[in-house]
Write a protein that holds these residues in place. Structure first.
Motif, mmCIF file in Angstrom:
data_model
loop_
_atom_site.group_PDB
_atom_site.id
_atom_site.type_symbol
_atom_site.label_atom_id
_atom_site.label_comp_id
_atom_site.label_asym_id
_atom_site.label_seq_id
_atom_site.Cartn_x
_atom_site.Cartn_y
_atom_site.Cartn_z
ATOM 1 N N THR A 85 43.911 22.765 47.253
ATOM 2 C CA THR A 85 42.531 22.722 46.249
ATOM 3 C C THR A 85 41.668 23.563 47.016
ATOM 4 N N GLY A 86 40.927 24.418 46.114
ATOM 5 C CA GLY A 86 39.858 25.372 46.483
ATOM 6 C C GLY A 86 38.436 24.395 46.278
ATOM 7 N N LEU A 87 37.591 24.953 47.231
ATOM 8 C CA LEU A 87 36.383 24.511 47.372
ATOM 9 C C LEU A 87 35.310 25.700 46.883
ATOM 10 N N GLN A 114 43.698 17.247 34.089
ATOM 11 C CA GLN A 114 45.049 17.683 34.352
ATOM 12 C C GLN A 114 45.483 18.627 35.271
ATOM 13 N N ASN A 115 44.425 19.388 35.951
ATOM 14 C CA ASN A 115 44.776 20.565 36.700
ATOM 15 C C ASN A 115 43.679 20.359 37.870
ATOM 16 N N VAL A 116 43.666 19.590 38.698
ATOM 17 C CA VAL A 116 42.669 19.270 39.735
ATOM 18 C C VAL A 116 43.687 19.883 40.870
ATOM 19 N N ILE A 117 44.665 20.170 40.708
ATOM 20 C CA ILE A 117 45.477 20.712 42.044
ATOM 21 C C ILE A 117 45.519 22.256 41.641
ATOM 22 N N ASP A 118 44.936 23.132 42.509
ATOM 23 C CA ASP A 118 44.713 24.561 42.191
ATOM 24 C C ASP A 118 46.006 25.529 42.567
ATOM 25 N N ALA A 119 46.821 25.146 43.541
ATOM 26 C CA ALA A 119 47.998 25.726 44.082
ATOM 27 C C ALA A 119 49.036 24.891 44.658
ATOM 28 N N SER A 154 32.620 21.762 46.462
ATOM 29 C CA SER A 154 33.237 20.668 45.823
ATOM 30 C C SER A 154 34.740 21.148 45.322
ATOM 31 N N CYS A 155 35.710 20.223 45.245
ATOM 32 C CA CYS A 155 36.949 20.741 44.383
ATOM 33 C C CYS A 155 36.747 19.881 43.055
ATOM 34 N N LYS A 156 37.968 20.179 42.153
ATOM 35 C CA LYS A 156 37.967 19.516 40.921
ATOM 36 C C LYS A 156 38.402 17.872 40.860
ATOM 37 N N ASN A 157 38.477 17.278 42.141
ATOM 38 C CA ASN A 157 38.644 16.095 42.147
ATOM 39 C C ASN A 157 37.474 15.329 42.776
ATOM 40 N N PHE A 158 36.396 15.638 42.698
ATOM 41 C CA PHE A 158 34.941 15.025 42.949
ATOM 42 C C PHE A 158 34.787 14.999 44.464
ATOM 43 N N HIS A 159 35.782 15.700 45.264
ATOM 44 C CA HIS A 159 35.200 15.512 47.137
ATOM 45 C C HIS A 159 34.305 16.527 47.451
ATOM 46 N N ARG A 160 33.106 16.395 47.921
ATOM 47 C CA ARG A 160 31.814 17.364 48.047
ATOM 48 C C ARG A 160 31.778 17.351 49.328
ATOM 49 N N VAL A 173 41.313 25.853 50.747
ATOM 50 C CA VAL A 173 40.840 27.123 50.817
ATOM 51 C C VAL A 173 39.559 27.237 49.924
ATOM 52 N N SER A 174 38.762 28.180 50.405
ATOM 53 C CA SER A 174 37.740 28.748 49.728
ATOM 54 C C SER A 174 37.970 29.233 48.244
#
Length: 316
Positions: A205-207, A186-191, A220-226, A136-137
């Motif tokens: 995960t949010g972008l 520790q918190n790369v998953i947002d929901a 990008s998300c918190k797991n380095f996907h851009r 999601v955004s």
């Protein structure tokens, strides 16, 4: 890249595109008919009466770190993993319920990662997957946290055999969504959208446009996907597991960047074989059980002799 395979699958990609949705365009709150808030004692993401969890900075917790145990929410883990068949059924209804509820409430979301790869092959979950991934955004993520955090959603469906399915799913938003960088990891998953019967879940995960001044249009998300904005939008409307869904505009580019082009042609993976005639991934043990081994005639047991012309023809 050749996309001939994609368009030979059992569904067709719709030509309609979905525009980005802003929080103001999202329906303002859940329907009381099938949504309820979870009481605070039940909301503790660390709690499981059978498992002791150490205190750390992590919000979501799992009963173990293995590939199997790492894909259950600890609150609803019953003490033993589900079977292969149970997992397939649980994930099927997990994604159908999530996509249905979000579409009914006009909340923009799209499938991602391995789930998107499953869509590319045949519009279904790959049978070896343990969980599912959607995106999601950041603005949608914030709205979810403010309006739908810790809500339980009732879901009903009818299986192909006519049996009725009634289940409940928890939408839990990580309070660390305000931090849009990786941090301690520790918190790369947002929901998560969680099956409360067994703890299986969808990772949400949010972008975010983290550096709009130096990297405008890069999400990008918190797991380095851009991703570039033009790779995500306009979203394409399609179907996944038999319900309406959205996928990124440049899905082929995204998949090859994450998994390589080999992932779009490889027909043996994780003990499963792609059967083109069925357009399905089938467990290899199932295929082997269907094939009767050839036994040379010289090793076959002798049959009792039969009288008459039938026996004469058999001998000749």
């Amino acid at each position: 890249m050749h996309l001939q395979h994609l368009f030979t699958t059992t569904f067709l990609l719709a030509s309609a595109f979905a525009a980005p949705t802003t929080p103001s365009e999202i329906s303002r709150g859940p329907s009381a008919a099938n949504v309820k808030r979870v009481p605070d004692p039940e909301a503790d993401p660390r709690y499981n009466k059978h498992i002791k969890v150490t205190h750390d900075t992590k919000y979501f917790h799992e009963p173990g770190a293995s590939n199997e145990l790492g894909h259950y929410d600890i609150r609803y883990y019953a003490g033993a993993p589900v079977t292969y068949e149970e997992r397939g059924d649980a994930l099927h209804h997990l994604i159908r319920s999530y996509l249905t509820v979000f579409r009914e409430r006009n909340i923009e979301t799209w499938i991602a990662h391995g789930t998107l790869l499953g869509w590319w092959w045949n519009g279904k979950i790959m049978p070896w997957d343990w969980d599912l991934d959607v995106q999601v955004s950041a603005s949608t993520l914030t709205w979810l946290g403010e309006n739908l955090n810790m809500t339980m959603h009732s879901y009903s469906s009818i299986n192909p055999d006519g049996t009725e399915v009634n289940r409940e799913y928890l939408l839990d938003i990580n309070p660390n969504i305000v931090q849009r960088v990786r941090g301690d990891g520790q918190n790369v998953i947002d929901a998560r959208w969680i099956d409360v019967r067994n703890g299986l879940f969808i990772d949400i995960t949010g972008l975010s446009e983290v550096n709009p001044s130096t990297q405008p249009g890069i999400w990008s998300c918190k797991n380095f996907h851009r991703y570039a904005t033009r790779d995500i939008y306009p979203l394409r409307e399609t179907e996944f597991e038999g319900v309406k869904s959205l996928v990124p505009y440049s899905f082929d580019k995204i998949l090859t960047a994450e998994y390589s082009s080999r992932a779009l042609t490889k027909t043996l993976h994780e003990g499963h074989t792609w059967i083109p005639e069925q357009k399905e991934w089938v467990k290899q043990s199932t295929i082997q059980a269907r094939v009767q081994p050839h036994v040379p005639r010289s090793l076959q047991p002798e049959e009792q002799p039969k009288s008459g012309l039938t026996n004469l023809f058999r001998v000749l």
